[in-house]
Design a protein around this motif. Sequence first.
Motif, PDB file in Angstrom:
ATOM      1  N   TYR A   1       0.849  -1.193   0.000  1.00 29.88           N
ATOM      2  CA  TYR A   1       0.000   0.000   0.000  1.00 29.88           C
ATOM      3  C   TYR A   1       0.883   1.241   0.000  1.00 29.88           C
ATOM      4  O   TYR A   1       1.993   1.233   0.558  1.00 29.88           O
ATOM      5  CB  TYR A   1      -0.881   0.039   1.255  1.00 29.88           C
ATOM      6  CG  TYR A   1      -1.974  -0.993   1.301  1.00 29.88           C
ATOM      7  CD1 TYR A   1      -3.185  -0.782   0.634  1.00 29.88           C
ATOM      8  CD2 TYR A   1      -1.811  -2.164   2.032  1.00 29.88           C
ATOM      9  CE1 TYR A   1      -4.201  -1.726   0.694  1.00 29.88           C
ATOM     10  CE2 TYR A   1      -2.831  -3.107   2.091  1.00 29.88           C
ATOM     11  CZ  TYR A   1      -4.017  -2.887   1.429  1.00 29.88           C
ATOM     12  OH  TYR A   1      -5.025  -3.820   1.485  1.00 29.88           O
ATOM     13  N   ARG A   2       0.383   2.305  -0.586  1.00 28.27           N
ATOM     14  CA  ARG A   2       1.127   3.562  -0.530  1.00 28.27           C
ATOM     15  C   ARG A   2       1.305   4.008   0.924  1.00 28.27           C
ATOM     16  O   ARG A   2       2.354   4.526   1.306  1.00 28.27           O
ATOM     17  CB  ARG A   2       0.382   4.640  -1.328  1.00 28.27           C
ATOM     18  CG  ARG A   2       1.129   5.954  -1.431  1.00 28.27           C
ATOM     19  CD  ARG A   2       0.349   6.969  -2.252  1.00 28.27           C
ATOM     20  NE  ARG A   2       0.039   6.424  -3.566  1.00 28.27           N
ATOM     21  CZ  ARG A   2      -0.771   7.030  -4.447  1.00 28.27           C
ATOM     22  NH1 ARG A   2      -1.331   8.173  -4.146  1.00 28.27           N
ATOM     23  NH2 ARG A   2      -1.000   6.471  -5.624  1.00 28.27           N
TER      24      ARG A   2
ATOM     25  N   TYR B   1      -1.112  -1.303 -10.332  1.00 27.32           N
ATOM     26  CA  TYR B   1      -1.979  -0.747  -9.298  1.00 27.32           C
ATOM     27  C   TYR B   1      -3.383  -1.306  -9.438  1.00 27.32           C
ATOM     28  O   TYR B   1      -3.954  -1.340 -10.525  1.00 27.32           O
ATOM     29  CB  TYR B   1      -2.009   0.777  -9.410  1.00 27.32           C
ATOM     30  CG  TYR B   1      -2.817   1.450  -8.321  1.00 27.32           C
ATOM     31  CD1 TYR B   1      -2.332   1.487  -7.019  1.00 27.32           C
ATOM     32  CD2 TYR B   1      -4.043   2.031  -8.602  1.00 27.32           C
ATOM     33  CE1 TYR B   1      -3.043   2.104  -6.001  1.00 27.32           C
ATOM     34  CE2 TYR B   1      -4.779   2.654  -7.600  1.00 27.32           C
ATOM     35  CZ  TYR B   1      -4.278   2.676  -6.294  1.00 27.32           C
ATOM     36  OH  TYR B   1      -5.001   3.282  -5.297  1.00 27.32           O
TER      37      TYR B   1
ATOM     38  N   LYS C   1      -6.713  -0.593  -3.866  1.00 26.66           N
ATOM     39  CA  LYS C   1      -5.890   0.589  -3.606  1.00 26.66           C
ATOM     40  C   LYS C   1      -4.484   0.203  -3.122  1.00 26.66           C
ATOM     41  O   LYS C   1      -3.970   0.748  -2.143  1.00 26.66           O
ATOM     42  CB  LYS C   1      -6.579   1.509  -2.595  1.00 26.66           C
ATOM     43  CG  LYS C   1      -7.885   2.095  -3.110  1.00 26.66           C
ATOM     44  CD  LYS C   1      -8.506   3.065  -2.115  1.00 26.66           C
ATOM     45  CE  LYS C   1      -9.792   3.645  -2.675  1.00 26.66           C
ATOM     46  NZ  LYS C   1     -10.437   4.597  -1.722  1.00 26.66           N
ATOM     47  N   ARG C   2      -3.881  -0.741  -3.815  1.00 31.49           N
ATOM     48  CA  ARG C   2      -2.496  -1.095  -3.526  1.00 31.49           C
ATOM     49  C   ARG C   2      -1.815  -1.619  -4.772  1.00 31.49           C
ATOM     50  O   ARG C   2      -2.461  -1.990  -5.752  1.00 31.49           O
ATOM     51  CB  ARG C   2      -2.384  -2.089  -2.391  1.00 31.49           C
ATOM     52  CG  ARG C   2      -3.049  -3.422  -2.597  1.00 31.49           C
ATOM     53  CD  ARG C   2      -2.712  -4.342  -1.425  1.00 31.49           C
ATOM     54  NE  ARG C   2      -3.531  -5.544  -1.418  1.00 31.49           N
ATOM     55  CZ  ARG C   2      -3.251  -6.615  -0.683  1.00 31.49           C
ATOM     56  NH1 ARG C   2      -2.172  -6.637   0.092  1.00 31.49           N
ATOM     57  NH2 ARG C   2      -4.034  -7.669  -0.702  1.00 31.49           N
ATOM     58  N   TYR C   3      -0.488  -1.632  -4.719  1.00 35.89           N
ATOM     59  CA  TYR C   3       0.318  -2.084  -5.838  1.00 35.89           C
ATOM     60  C   TYR C   3       0.656  -3.559  -5.662  1.00 35.89           C
ATOM     61  O   TYR C   3       1.013  -4.001  -4.565  1.00 35.89           O
ATOM     62  CB  TYR C   3       1.618  -1.270  -5.904  1.00 35.89           C
ATOM     63  CG  TYR C   3       1.408   0.187  -6.213  1.00 35.89           C
ATOM     64  CD1 TYR C   3       1.441   0.658  -7.528  1.00 35.89           C
ATOM     65  CD2 TYR C   3       1.187   1.107  -5.187  1.00 35.89           C
ATOM     66  CE1 TYR C   3       1.255   2.012  -7.810  1.00 35.89           C
ATOM     67  CE2 TYR C   3       1.003   2.450  -5.460  1.00 35.89           C
ATOM     68  CZ  TYR C   3       1.035   2.890  -6.770  1.00 35.89           C
ATOM     69  OH  TYR C   3       0.848   4.233  -7.045  1.00 35.89           O
TER      70      TYR C   3
END
Length: 294
Positions: free
Chosen positions: A27-28, A59, A64-66
Amino acid sequence: MLETISFAQRQRLAYIDFCLLFKGAIYRQDLISKFEVGLSAGSRDFSLYKELAPSNLQYDAKEKRYFQTEGFVPLFEHDARKTLVKLANDISDGFDAIGDIQFPVESASSLNVPDIFVVAKLVQAIVNNKAVSVIYTSLSSGSNARELVPHSIVDNGQRWHVRAYDRKTSSFRDFVLTRISKVTLKATPDMSETVSNDIQWQRKISLELVPHPKNIQHPTAIELDYGMQNGVLKVPVRAAMAGYLLRRWNVDCTKHASLRTGEYQLWLRNQMLLTDIDNLAIAPGYIGEQTQYG
């Protein structure tokens, strides 16, 4: 290009690389929280990482994560021995990948260096609660396909193992990391195959070690070496790990302290504690059930 950016940003990029390799995703917010940087700085780091290694991550807008891609190739070189030690101590900074400070410390297990990509896949399986398909080469049966459900990576003082449920034998066993190849992630395992059902792993015992009563003339020296209290060292250990500890410390596990050569400076006083523990064929002098060693 990596050489032209600041050390701090290279460390953050190495952390992204580390998480993608060993966790399969990041996650960012993981990066922002780890390094206490702002949202804009974190976004710039991910943009730069994607510029440097465009095929390494994708992504997922829904989660909502890479995520790591199938074509992932590490941007940094991750040292297998350092990484295993950091994983064992829950350190995931990726710092060794960019040249952290070198300390004059050597490991006795330096000859046993597992493939970093094998380690990465197994860690991914553990973190994401997945089973794996592997090729495992054993002393008894050679190379064969196995399906494992790994839950822990273990350093026995000499080499690294993965503790896993083995679907072939329907039991929890230890598998040497250097004998594993071609790891493929599989579906989520059944609850019966997870760590909560590994009885030998969940069980904690206390080994009572004393100076060997027949080999040591001056037991006080051994008591000082090991910081014994009242002539006894009580060592808490998982039942699954007891055999490794006893072998590593050359502990005489016979009932009457009958191993008389000089390397045995310790004796297991509560030897009866081992009667219902697996994986003790390697414990010096102990005669028990067949080992559960992969």
